[in-house]
Design a protein around this motif. Sequence first.
Motif, short mmCIF file in Angstrom:
data_model
loop_
_atom_site.label_atom_id
_atom_site.label_comp_id
_atom_site.label_asym_id
_atom_site.label_seq_id
_atom_site.Cartn_x
_atom_site.Cartn_y
_atom_site.Cartn_z
N CYS A 3 0.84 -1.21 0.00
CA CYS A 3 0.00 0.00 0.00
C CYS A 3 0.87 1.26 0.00
N ALA A 4 0.40 2.29 -0.69
CA ALA A 4 1.14 3.56 -0.72
C ALA A 4 1.30 4.16 0.67
N MET A 5 0.44 3.80 1.63
CA MET A 5 0.56 4.34 2.99
C MET A 5 1.51 3.54 3.87
N TYR A 6 2.17 2.53 3.30
CA TYR A 6 3.19 1.80 4.05
C TYR A 6 4.36 2.74 4.31
N ASP A 7 4.92 2.67 5.52
CA ASP A 7 6.01 3.56 5.91
C ASP A 7 7.34 3.01 5.41
N SER A 8 7.80 3.47 4.25
CA SER A 8 9.06 2.91 3.75
C SER A 8 10.24 3.68 4.29
N ASN A 9 11.20 2.93 4.81
CA ASN A 9 12.41 3.52 5.37
C ASN A 9 13.62 3.26 4.51
N SER A 10 13.41 2.57 3.39
CA SER A 10 14.50 2.34 2.46
C SER A 10 13.92 2.36 1.06
N ILE A 11 14.78 2.53 0.10
CA ILE A 11 14.33 2.61 -1.29
C ILE A 11 13.75 1.26 -1.74
N PHE A 12 14.20 0.17 -1.11
CA PHE A 12 13.66 -1.15 -1.45
C PHE A 12 12.18 -1.23 -1.07
N GLU A 13 11.87 -0.65 0.10
CA GLU A 13 10.48 -0.65 0.54
C GLU A 13 9.63 0.26 -0.33
N THR A 14 10.20 1.34 -0.78
CA THR A 14 9.47 2.22 -1.71
C THR A 14 9.21 1.48 -3.02
N ASP A 15 10.23 0.80 -3.52
CA ASP A 15 10.07 0.07 -4.79
C ASP A 15 9.07 -1.08 -4.66
N ASN A 16 8.95 -1.60 -3.46
CA ASN A 16 8.05 -2.74 -3.25
C ASN A 16 6.58 -2.34 -3.13
N LYS A 17 6.33 -1.06 -2.86
CA LYS A 17 4.92 -0.67 -2.74
C LYS A 17 4.40 -0.09 -4.04
N VAL A 18 3.10 0.08 -4.13
CA VAL A 18 2.50 0.61 -5.36
C VAL A 18 2.07 2.06 -5.13
N ALA A 19 1.74 2.74 -6.21
CA ALA A 19 1.40 4.16 -6.12
C ALA A 19 -0.09 4.38 -5.86
N HIS A 20 -0.73 3.35 -5.26
CA HIS A 20 -2.15 3.44 -4.93
C HIS A 20 -2.36 3.09 -3.47
N PHE A 21 -3.51 3.50 -2.93
CA PHE A 21 -3.90 3.07 -1.60
C PHE A 21 -4.49 1.67 -1.70
N CYS A 22 -4.34 0.88 -0.64
CA CYS A 22 -5.04 -0.39 -0.58
C CYS A 22 -6.54 -0.09 -0.39
N GLU A 23 -7.35 -1.11 -0.42
CA GLU A 23 -8.80 -0.92 -0.37
C GLU A 23 -9.22 -0.13 0.88
N LEU A 24 -8.61 -0.51 2.02
CA LEU A 24 -8.96 0.15 3.29
C LEU A 24 -8.57 1.62 3.31
N CYS A 25 -7.33 1.89 2.89
CA CYS A 25 -6.85 3.28 2.89
C CYS A 25 -7.63 4.10 1.87
N GLU A 26 -7.99 3.48 0.76
CA GLU A 26 -8.78 4.17 -0.26
C GLU A 26 -10.13 4.60 0.33
N LYS A 27 -10.73 3.70 1.09
CA LYS A 27 -12.01 4.02 1.73
C LYS A 27 -11.84 5.17 2.71
N ARG A 28 -10.77 5.09 3.52
CA ARG A 28 -10.51 6.15 4.49
C ARG A 28 -10.28 7.48 3.79
N SER A 29 -9.54 7.45 2.69
CA SER A 29 -9.24 8.71 2.00
C SER A 29 -10.49 9.30 1.36
N ARG A 30 -11.36 8.44 0.86
CA ARG A 30 -12.62 8.94 0.26
C ARG A 30 -13.46 9.65 1.30
N ALA A 31 -13.44 9.11 2.52
CA ALA A 31 -14.26 9.70 3.58
C ALA A 31 -13.74 11.09 3.96
N ARG A 32 -12.49 11.39 3.59
CA ARG A 32 -11.90 12.67 3.98
C ARG A 32 -11.83 13.67 2.84
#
Length: 176
Positions: free
Chosen positions: A146-175
Amino acid sequence: MSRIRIVPINAIPSDFLSRLGLCLEERFLFPAQTARTLSVSHSVVNTQRGQMFLSTLAAKIVRAYSSEAGLLLAITDFDLYKTGHRFLFGDADQQQRLAVVSLHRLRPEFYGEDSDANLLFQRSLKECVHELGHAMGLKHCFNARCAMYDSNSIFETDNKVAHFCELCEKRSRARR
Ligand SMILES: [Zn+2]
Ligand SMILES: [Zn+2]
């Protein structure tokens, strides 16, 4: 929270900024426009660390732009740090509706690799989505993709996607 204003700190290529704006519009479903450039002198860099203190930069941005009509997303080449952090890919402040992303450690060249404009763009987009998420009030997500994962290294950044997961997407829509 009707729009995103992208604030280039010093020279950031305009094609990079417009592509970023389009991708953010697609994700957040409100307009993203490039604002005027904010010039920040290199004399503000902490010479011992070769890095800029995040709060110094954030104060300059907040002073120069009002965030009344939306979210501010500053893009900088400066390498950033704050107390307790050796470096930052970016940071955000929900009260100030401010997100800041540094390209410094997203460049493959920083890791001794060949420059790759597309890789730099994808990494930047992930970090921008992440920090804008914080600026909207989202917290870190435990889903490493998930894009909201806290990446502390470039490997973690590369491993995540540029989208929110379903849960985070729902939370962001509510805001929105
Ligand atoms: Zn974060
Ligand atoms: Zn998530």
